[in-house]
Design an enzyme around this catalytic site. Sequence first.
Site, PDB file in Angstrom:
ATOM      1  N   GLY A  12      37.101   6.647  52.570  1.00 19.67           N
ATOM      2  CA  GLY A  12      38.182   6.215  51.687  1.00 19.67           C
ATOM      3  C   GLY A  12      37.955   4.806  51.170  1.00 19.67           C
ATOM      4  O   GLY A  12      38.276   4.489  50.027  1.00 19.67           O
ATOM      5  N   ASN A  13      37.376   3.964  52.027  1.00 13.98           N
ATOM      6  CA  ASN A  13      37.143   2.586  51.601  1.00 13.98           C
ATOM      7  C   ASN A  13      36.079   2.505  50.514  1.00 13.98           C
ATOM      8  O   ASN A  13      36.045   1.555  49.745  1.00 13.98           O
ATOM      9  CB  ASN A  13      36.730   1.729  52.799  1.00 13.98           C
ATOM     10  N   LYS A 130      48.419   3.820  63.332  1.00 16.99           N
ATOM     11  CA  LYS A 130      47.616   3.778  62.109  1.00 16.99           C
ATOM     12  C   LYS A 130      48.397   3.032  61.027  1.00 16.99           C
ATOM     13  O   LYS A 130      49.450   3.503  60.566  1.00 16.99           O
ATOM     14  CB  LYS A 130      47.320   5.220  61.677  1.00 16.99           C
ATOM     15  N   LYS A 213      40.156  11.889  58.361  1.00 17.40           N
ATOM     16  CA  LYS A 213      39.352  12.889  57.659  1.00 17.40           C
ATOM     17  C   LYS A 213      38.080  13.268  58.421  1.00 17.40           C
ATOM     18  O   LYS A 213      37.539  14.358  58.214  1.00 17.40           O
ATOM     19  CB  LYS A 213      38.977  12.411  56.255  1.00 17.40           C
ATOM     20  N   LYS A 275      34.197   9.058  63.620  1.00 17.80           N
ATOM     21  CA  LYS A 275      32.936   9.589  63.068  1.00 17.80           C
ATOM     22  C   LYS A 275      32.011  10.032  64.200  1.00 17.80           C
ATOM     23  O   LYS A 275      31.370  11.080  64.127  1.00 17.80           O
ATOM     24  CB  LYS A 275      32.221   8.529  62.221  1.00 17.80           C
TER      25      LYS A 275
HETATM   26  P1  ADP Z   1      35.798   5.321  56.221  1.00 17.17           P
HETATM   27  O1  ADP Z   1      36.719   5.223  55.074  1.00 17.17           O
HETATM   28  O2  ADP Z   1      34.371   5.516  55.794  1.00 17.17           O
HETATM   29  O3  ADP Z   1      36.227   6.311  57.267  1.00 17.17           O
HETATM   30  P2  ADP Z   1      36.341   3.288  58.263  1.00 17.17           P
HETATM   31  O4  ADP Z   1      36.793   1.910  57.974  1.00 17.17           O
HETATM   32  O5  ADP Z   1      37.310   4.218  58.900  1.00 17.17           O
HETATM   33  O6  ADP Z   1      35.790   3.852  56.864  1.00 17.17           O
HETATM   34  O7  ADP Z   1      35.050   3.249  59.184  1.00 17.17           O
HETATM   35  C1  ADP Z   1      33.918   2.453  58.834  1.00 17.17           C
HETATM   36  C2  ADP Z   1      33.990   1.090  59.519  1.00 17.17           C
HETATM   37  O8  ADP Z   1      33.770   1.202  60.932  1.00 17.17           O
HETATM   38  C3  ADP Z   1      32.929   0.107  59.104  1.00 17.17           C
HETATM   39  O9  ADP Z   1      33.297  -0.593  57.934  1.00 17.17           O
HETATM   40  C4  ADP Z   1      32.802  -0.828  60.329  1.00 17.17           C
HETATM   41  O10 ADP Z   1      33.441  -2.051  60.100  1.00 17.17           O
HETATM   42  C5  ADP Z   1      33.545  -0.106  61.425  1.00 17.17           C
HETATM   43  N1  ADP Z   1      32.847  -0.015  62.694  1.00 17.17           N
HETATM   44  C6  ADP Z   1      33.457  -0.106  63.893  1.00 17.17           C
HETATM   45  N2  ADP Z   1      32.587   0.041  64.910  1.00 17.17           N
HETATM   46  C7  ADP Z   1      31.365   0.243  64.331  1.00 17.17           C
HETATM   47  C8  ADP Z   1      30.050   0.482  64.865  1.00 17.17           C
HETATM   48  N3  ADP Z   1      29.839   0.546  66.174  1.00 17.17           N
HETATM   49  N4  ADP Z   1      29.037   0.661  63.984  1.00 17.17           N
HETATM   50  C9  ADP Z   1      29.260   0.609  62.645  1.00 17.17           C
HETATM   51  N5  ADP Z   1      30.484   0.384  62.086  1.00 17.17           N
HETATM   52  C10 ADP Z   1      31.535   0.214  62.924  1.00 17.17           C
HETATM   53 MG    MG Z   2      37.887   6.146  58.535  1.00 19.10          MG
END
Ligand code: ADP
Ligand code: MG
Length: 318
Positions: A12-13, A130, A213, A275
């Site tokens: 989403g970002n 959240k 998601k 993820k």
């Molecule tokens: P999306 O919209 O892709 O789901 P999120 O913000 O939910 O984005 O997840 C991606 C973010 O997770 C990255 O921008 C990063 O700052 C964060 N993050 C937290 N822990 C980790 C990690 N161990 N490795 C990589 N990114 C991480």
């Molecule tokens: Mg996310």
Amino acid sequence: VASDGVLIALGGNAFAPPGERLSHAGQQAFALATARALLPLLRAASRALLVHGNGPQVGEMLTRVEVAGDRAYALPLDACVAAVDGELGYDLSQALYNVLRAAGDRREICSVLTQVEIDPQDPAFALPDKPVGRFHAAHDVAALRAQGQTLVEDAGRGYRRVVPSPKPQAVIERDVIARLVAAGVLVIAGGGGGIPVQRRAGLLVGVEAVVDKDHTSALLADALDLTLLVLLTDVAAAFTDHGTAAAREIRAATPAQLEALTAAGHFAPGSMLPKITAASAFAGQPGRRAIICSPDNLDAALAGEAGTTVRLAAGSGP
Ligand code: ADP
Ligand code: MG
């Protein structure tokens, strides 16, 4: 890289680069860039499903509802998710149509509004965590709480509404999505994790919550028996010791290895952890592969030279 079935989840970002104001034109430009980046993978896959995030856009929709006051009817959170999924589904299907047609690919594209069933007993309901929507000033908090919202202070930046983020148990439109994908239709579904619903006396009703998601993507990829799950985000890979000088990319891992790293606290809940959990759950069966990467390193990640690849055993799978 040929694959007989792929689910691609768009962060989403990535629709809303940090620090940039959202605009509809910006979203359309992003959708076009994404469609172009996905073209080789889509051309190679006979079955494909796209899931997208929607957090920042839902935040804007909540603001619209709030600012409109009683000049227009209010929308509860589940209806805001549905409205935004309509908008982003439109942007993506139009961009994909234009990019695929320009490449001589005439496959059909269809965006499916998706309801996901959640368990009303999910522990997330006891701890809404959240954040959604904009920041509020302290003097507005009492009125919002009187409307039944939960607000928490966010590190000196003001107050924000928090809602539960329960795990999706089932996708209501699963079978129609499966039929469309099997027929070769490029389907956009599960937007923002889907619209959360629960059963009350046998009837579906919307719930004021949001679903990650990544979890919905794993559920759909499993239900459709796809072989490749691609989680595109705004970082190049999953890292150990993320955000520190010792940070290292995880190039390849098994679900068991990721479980150990999770227990050691390497993945932030609410961002990377969903993820990792989704990739591990999906890749926990033979013949499957999950990849966490950014759109610009997708091709290298598919070749195992970038991003994080999750497989049951090193060197196994498609
Ligand atoms: P999306 O919209 O892709 O789901 P999120 O913000 O939910 O984005 O997840 C991606 C973010 O997770 C990255 O921008 C990063 O700052 C964060 N993050 C937290 N822990 C980790 C990690 N161990 N490795 C990589 N990114 C991480
Ligand atoms: Mg996310």
